[in-house]
Design a protein around this motif. Sequence first.
Motif, PDB file in Angstrom:
ATOM      1  N   VAL A 203       0.843  -1.200   0.000  1.00 52.84           N
ATOM      2  CA  VAL A 203       0.000   0.000   0.000  1.00 52.84           C
ATOM      3  C   VAL A 203       0.877   1.248   0.000  1.00 52.84           C
ATOM      4  O   VAL A 203       0.648   2.199  -0.759  1.00 52.84           O
ATOM      5  CB  VAL A 203      -0.958  -0.007   1.208  1.00 52.84           C
ATOM      6  CG1 VAL A 203      -1.673   1.329   1.356  1.00 52.84           C
ATOM      7  CG2 VAL A 203      -1.960  -1.138   1.082  1.00 52.84           C
ATOM      8  N   LEU A 204       1.917   1.247   0.820  1.00 51.65           N
ATOM      9  CA  LEU A 204       2.803   2.407   0.905  1.00 51.65           C
ATOM     10  C   LEU A 204       3.576   2.624  -0.395  1.00 51.65           C
ATOM     11  O   LEU A 204       3.821   3.769  -0.797  1.00 51.65           O
ATOM     12  CB  LEU A 204       3.770   2.254   2.088  1.00 51.65           C
ATOM     13  CG  LEU A 204       3.132   2.363   3.483  1.00 51.65           C
ATOM     14  CD1 LEU A 204       4.130   1.980   4.556  1.00 51.65           C
ATOM     15  CD2 LEU A 204       2.604   3.780   3.728  1.00 51.65           C
ATOM     16  N   LEU A 205       3.947   1.544  -1.063  1.00 47.92           N
ATOM     17  CA  LEU A 205       4.636   1.670  -2.350  1.00 47.92           C
ATOM     18  C   LEU A 205       3.712   2.272  -3.403  1.00 47.92           C
ATOM     19  O   LEU A 205       4.151   3.065  -4.248  1.00 47.92           O
ATOM     20  CB  LEU A 205       5.162   0.312  -2.825  1.00 47.92           C
ATOM     21  CG  LEU A 205       6.408  -0.211  -2.125  1.00 47.92           C
ATOM     22  CD1 LEU A 205       6.715  -1.633  -2.562  1.00 47.92           C
ATOM     23  CD2 LEU A 205       7.602   0.698  -2.391  1.00 47.92           C
ATOM     24  N   GLN A 206       2.458   1.908  -3.366  1.00 46.64           N
ATOM     25  CA  GLN A 206       1.491   2.439  -4.338  1.00 46.64           C
ATOM     26  C   GLN A 206       1.296   3.933  -4.178  1.00 46.64           C
ATOM     27  O   GLN A 206       1.059   4.640  -5.160  1.00 46.64           O
ATOM     28  CB  GLN A 206       0.150   1.720  -4.203  1.00 46.64           C
ATOM     29  CG  GLN A 206       0.177   0.293  -4.711  1.00 46.64           C
ATOM     30  CD  GLN A 206      -1.136  -0.432  -4.473  1.00 46.64           C
ATOM     31  OE1 GLN A 206      -2.017   0.061  -3.782  1.00 46.64           O
ATOM     32  NE2 GLN A 206      -1.245  -1.627  -5.048  1.00 46.64           N
ATOM     33  N   VAL A 207       1.412   4.443  -2.962  1.00 43.13           N
ATOM     34  CA  VAL A 207       1.226   5.885  -2.743  1.00 43.13           C
ATOM     35  C   VAL A 207       2.558   6.629  -2.709  1.00 43.13           C
ATOM     36  O   VAL A 207       2.586   7.838  -2.501  1.00 43.13           O
ATOM     37  CB  VAL A 207       0.425   6.169  -1.456  1.00 43.13           C
ATOM     38  CG1 VAL A 207      -0.979   5.648  -1.579  1.00 43.13           C
ATOM     39  CG2 VAL A 207       1.111   5.640  -0.226  1.00 43.13           C
ATOM     40  N   GLY A 208       3.667   5.913  -2.930  1.00 45.13           N
ATOM     41  CA  GLY A 208       4.966   6.554  -3.048  1.00 45.13           C
ATOM     42  C   GLY A 208       5.663   6.889  -1.748  1.00 45.13           C
ATOM     43  O   GLY A 208       6.556   7.746  -1.739  1.00 45.13           O
ATOM     44  N   CYS A 209       5.343   6.255  -0.654  1.00 44.28           N
ATOM     45  CA  CYS A 209       5.995   6.504   0.637  1.00 44.28           C
ATOM     46  C   CYS A 209       7.120   5.499   0.825  1.00 44.28           C
ATOM     47  O   CYS A 209       7.030   4.559   1.632  1.00 44.28           O
ATOM     48  CB  CYS A 209       4.989   6.410   1.776  1.00 44.28           C
ATOM     49  SG  CYS A 209       3.701   7.646   1.720  1.00 44.28           S
ATOM     50  N   TYR A 210       8.201   5.724   0.102  1.00 43.87           N
ATOM     51  CA  TYR A 210       9.302   4.764   0.098  1.00 43.87           C
ATOM     52  C   TYR A 210      10.040   4.687   1.433  1.00 43.87           C
ATOM     53  O   TYR A 210      10.456   3.607   1.853  1.00 43.87           O
ATOM     54  CB  TYR A 210      10.289   5.112  -1.029  1.00 43.87           C
ATOM     55  CG  TYR A 210       9.594   5.163  -2.362  1.00 43.87           C
ATOM     56  CD1 TYR A 210       9.088   4.008  -2.933  1.00 43.87           C
ATOM     57  CD2 TYR A 210       9.434   6.366  -3.049  1.00 43.87           C
ATOM     58  CE1 TYR A 210       8.439   4.044  -4.162  1.00 43.87           C
ATOM     59  CE2 TYR A 210       8.794   6.410  -4.271  1.00 43.87           C
ATOM     60  CZ  TYR A 210       8.288   5.245  -4.823  1.00 43.87           C
ATOM     61  OH  TYR A 210       7.649   5.277  -6.010  1.00 43.87           O
TER      62      TYR A 210
END
Length: 161
Positions: free
Chosen positions: A147-154
């Motif tokens: 989920v975090l990867l999909q929203v760009g929170c690397y």
Amino acid sequence: MIRVVLADDQELRIILDEARRNVEEFNADLQEAIGTARRLLSVQRYNEAVNFVGSHAARFSMAPEFSQLSEQVHREQRRVQAFSIAKEQAREALANSDFTTARTVLDKYCHEFGGDVDTQLIQQEIKAKESASATTAVAQALKDCRVLLQVGCYQAVLDIL
């Protein structure tokens, strides 16, 4: 005089025969009581074994074999009661996912009474629940990372991993 001695000898023989019969009866009863107590132990009826030994203690307590068996019966009863408590406490700790406490409770029991098949089963249960908990935690972490990867929170993904 000889007749008096013979009469006394005859009385002594009767007394000795009576004493021998009493000893033989005592030994037979002792062996029967020991056998019964051992059978109760072998079928894991510890409370009945304790009651049985207690009911025969007055008569046989001076016999070393009976005294040793009595100690063994009481020790087994304490062991079974302690295991029941340890198992309950370990499972309660497992329900709260407190694996350290579960192991500590079981280790304390093993230190006092030694390990056996029952303790091995509880140890396997602890390992299985700990493994399942770790698998669930990893699965949840991977889900969160996707989920975090999909929203760009690397950075958040790296923090989780």
